[in-house]
Design a protein around this motif. Structure first.
Motif, PDB file in Angstrom:
ATOM      1  N   ARG A   1       6.252  11.580  -8.968  1.00 42.17           N
ATOM      2  CA  ARG A   1       5.873  10.504  -8.064  1.00 42.17           C
ATOM      3  C   ARG A   1       4.432  10.698  -7.621  1.00 42.17           C
ATOM      4  NH1 ARG A   1       9.397  12.490  -2.779  1.00 42.17           N
ATOM      5  NH2 ARG A   1       8.255  14.425  -2.428  1.00 42.17           N
TER       6      ARG A   1
ATOM      7  N   LEU B   1       4.967   6.590  -3.649  1.00 39.96           N
ATOM      8  CA  LEU B   1       4.848   5.418  -4.501  1.00 39.96           C
ATOM      9  C   LEU B   1       5.566   5.673  -5.823  1.00 39.96           C
ATOM     10  CD1 LEU B   1       1.026   4.797  -3.945  1.00 39.96           C
ATOM     11  CD2 LEU B   1       2.917   3.673  -2.757  1.00 39.96           C
TER      12      LEU B   1
ATOM     13  N   SER C   1       4.138   1.028  -9.267  1.00 37.34           N
ATOM     14  CA  SER C   1       2.922   0.939  -8.453  1.00 37.34           C
ATOM     15  C   SER C   1       1.725   1.132  -9.372  1.00 37.34           C
ATOM     16  CB  SER C   1       2.908   2.006  -7.358  1.00 37.34           C
ATOM     17  OG  SER C   1       2.830   3.310  -7.904  1.00 37.34           O
TER      18      SER C   1
ATOM     19  N   ASN D   1      -1.030   2.822  -8.710  1.00 40.12           N
ATOM     20  CA  ASN D   1      -1.412   4.229  -8.683  1.00 40.12           C
ATOM     21  C   ASN D   1      -0.511   5.055  -9.585  1.00 40.12           C
ATOM     22  OD1 ASN D   1      -3.642   4.831  -6.647  1.00 40.12           O
ATOM     23  ND2 ASN D   1      -2.303   3.553  -5.406  1.00 40.12           N
TER      24      ASN D   1
ATOM     25  N   THR E   1       9.640  -5.761 -11.547  1.00 40.11           N
ATOM     26  CA  THR E   1       9.581  -4.360 -11.977  1.00 40.11           C
ATOM     27  C   THR E   1       9.943  -4.257 -13.452  1.00 40.11           C
ATOM     28  OG1 THR E   1      10.364  -3.704  -9.783  1.00 40.11           O
ATOM     29  CG2 THR E   1      10.370  -2.022 -11.495  1.00 40.11           C
TER      30      THR E   1
ATOM     31  N   ASN F   1      -0.478  -3.836 -10.730  1.00 38.81           N
ATOM     32  CA  ASN F   1       0.837  -3.996 -10.110  1.00 38.81           C
ATOM     33  C   ASN F   1       0.863  -5.378  -9.488  1.00 38.81           C
ATOM     34  OD1 ASN F   1       3.174  -3.950  -8.512  1.00 38.81           O
ATOM     35  ND2 ASN F   1       2.165  -2.789  -6.894  1.00 38.81           N
TER      36      ASN F   1
ATOM     37  N   TRP G   1       6.658  -3.387  -6.924  1.00 39.25           N
ATOM     38  CA  TRP G   1       7.321  -2.477  -5.986  1.00 39.25           C
ATOM     39  C   TRP G   1       7.730  -3.233  -4.730  1.00 39.25           C
ATOM     40  CZ3 TRP G   1       4.422   0.457  -1.823  1.00 39.25           C
ATOM     41  CH2 TRP G   1       5.298   1.284  -1.087  1.00 39.25           C
ATOM     42  N   ARG G   2       6.769  -3.958  -4.167  1.00 40.63           N
ATOM     43  CA  ARG G   2       7.019  -4.886  -3.067  1.00 40.63           C
ATOM     44  C   ARG G   2       6.398  -6.215  -3.447  1.00 40.63           C
ATOM     45  NH1 ARG G   2       4.820  -2.071   2.338  1.00 40.63           N
ATOM     46  NH2 ARG G   2       3.952  -4.177   2.419  1.00 40.63           N
TER      47      ARG G   2
ATOM     48  N   VAL H   1       2.808  -6.954  -2.343  1.00 41.32           N
ATOM     49  CA  VAL H   1       1.743  -5.992  -2.662  1.00 41.32           C
ATOM     50  C   VAL H   1       1.337  -6.108  -4.125  1.00 41.32           C
ATOM     51  CG1 VAL H   1       1.095  -3.561  -2.785  1.00 41.32           C
ATOM     52  CG2 VAL H   1       2.541  -4.366  -0.908  1.00 41.32           C
ATOM     53  N   SER H   2       0.062  -6.358  -4.358  1.00 43.89           N
ATOM     54  CA  SER H   2      -0.520  -6.293  -5.696  1.00 43.89           C
ATOM     55  C   SER H   2      -1.689  -5.316  -5.658  1.00 43.89           C
ATOM     56  CB  SER H   2      -0.996  -7.666  -6.167  1.00 43.89           C
ATOM     57  OG  SER H   2       0.096  -8.515  -6.442  1.00 43.89           O
TER      58      SER H   2
ATOM     59  N   SER I   1      -7.002   3.150  -5.972  1.00 44.10           N
ATOM     60  CA  SER I   1      -6.549   1.769  -6.147  1.00 44.10           C
ATOM     61  C   SER I   1      -7.213   0.836  -5.148  1.00 44.10           C
ATOM     62  CB  SER I   1      -5.026   1.679  -5.988  1.00 44.10           C
ATOM     63  OG  SER I   1      -4.636   2.015  -4.670  1.00 44.10           O
TER      64      SER I   1
ATOM     65  N   ASN J   1      -6.052  -2.570  -3.204  1.00 46.90           N
ATOM     66  CA  ASN J   1      -4.780  -3.203  -2.887  1.00 46.90           C
ATOM     67  C   ASN J   1      -4.999  -4.543  -2.193  1.00 46.90           C
ATOM     68  OD1 ASN J   1      -2.824  -0.645  -3.300  1.00 46.90           O
ATOM     69  ND2 ASN J   1      -4.782  -0.020  -2.432  1.00 46.90           N
TER      70      ASN J   1
END
Length: 253
Positions: free
Chosen positions: A106, A129, A134, A136, A164, A186, A190-191, A194-195, A213, A215
């Motif tokens: 991770r 993350l 993600s 990252n 995902t 991304n 993940w969420r 969030v990109s 990253s 974000n």
């Protein structure tokens, strides 16, 4: 030459009196206020000082001064090298910039520089993350040896959102694309809100030691923006990696 001397003197005054305003600096240096203002502008453009956000405007040092000082003594770590580069990246993009490091399978968020925009991505330091969902994490995983990638995929790709990537074949194709273009993306994997785009920081052995990253809220991210940010974050990661190499060599003499 006088402009250079003024800038160096101003830097010393800011360090001694921070946070400092232009009027106070002008008095301390016995210069016209307009000259002090131009000097502050030069230092700010070069990344040595930052506005504190107070009114009227006051100035303080960035971590770039810390970076130079620690280089002189050989006391320098990943954060010290990365943060000045991250600050420049944030200045250019005005988006939130993250620094993450791998820990097992991770990645962990260890530094965050926030955007000035009212709608922003806020993740706590220490946030874990997922490597496959993600930017990252994908950047780090794409830079790892094939065996490590095989082991990660074999453990299963958990779905977090409808975007995902959970199919091994598709995920391997994603990693190959990351290696080709030099950065990961991304898009709400993940969420949903969030990109991000991210690039791995490589150590002297060619293995990932961190990732940087940019974000952005998914509502604000476009394909063109992702491509532009990707190029910038890849350049930032290369800059940090290059700065780490001589430090590694110095410590192993």
């Amino acid at each position: 030459m006088q402009n250079v001397l003024n800038a160096l003197r101003a830097l010393e005054e800011v360090a001694a009196r921070q946070p400092i305003g232009v009027a106070e600096l002008a008095r301390a240096m016995e210069l016209p206020k307009s000259t002090a203002q131009r000097t502050l502008g030069t230092l700010h453009a070069a990344g040595w000082i930052r506005q504190t956000g107070s009114t009227p405007t006051r100035w303080a040092l960035t971590t770039k001064a810390l970076l130079v000082g620690r280089r002189a003594t050989g006391e320098l770590g990943l954060r010290d090298v990365a943060v000045p580069v991250m600050e420049e990246l944030r200045r250019r993009t005005d988006e939130t910039v993250h620094l993450a490091v791998p820990e097992g399978d991770r990645v962990i968020l260890i530094e965050r520089l926030e955007t000035s925009r009212p709608v922003r991505i806020v993740l706590p330091l220490g946030q874990i993350l997922p490597s496959h969902a993600s930017a990252n994490g994908k950047a780090v995983l794409a830079a790892r040896p094939a065996g490590a990638v095989d082991q990660y995929i074999a453990a299963g790709l958990t779905g977090f959102t409808g975007d995902t990537i959970t199919e091994p074949v598709l995920f391997r194709e994603e990693l190959a694309e990351i290696r080709r273009r030099g950065y990961a993306t991304n898009g709400g994997e993940w969420r949903t809100d969030v990109s991000a785009v991210a690039a791995a920081v490589l150590g002297a052995d060619g293995l990932p030691v961190a990732s940087i990253s940019v974000n952005v809220p998914t509502s604000r991210m476009t394909a063109q923006m992702s491509e532009s940010l990707g190029a910038q974050v890849a350049a930032a990661a290369r800059e940090v990696g290059a700065a780490l190499e001589p430090l590694h060599s110095f410590r192993h003499r």
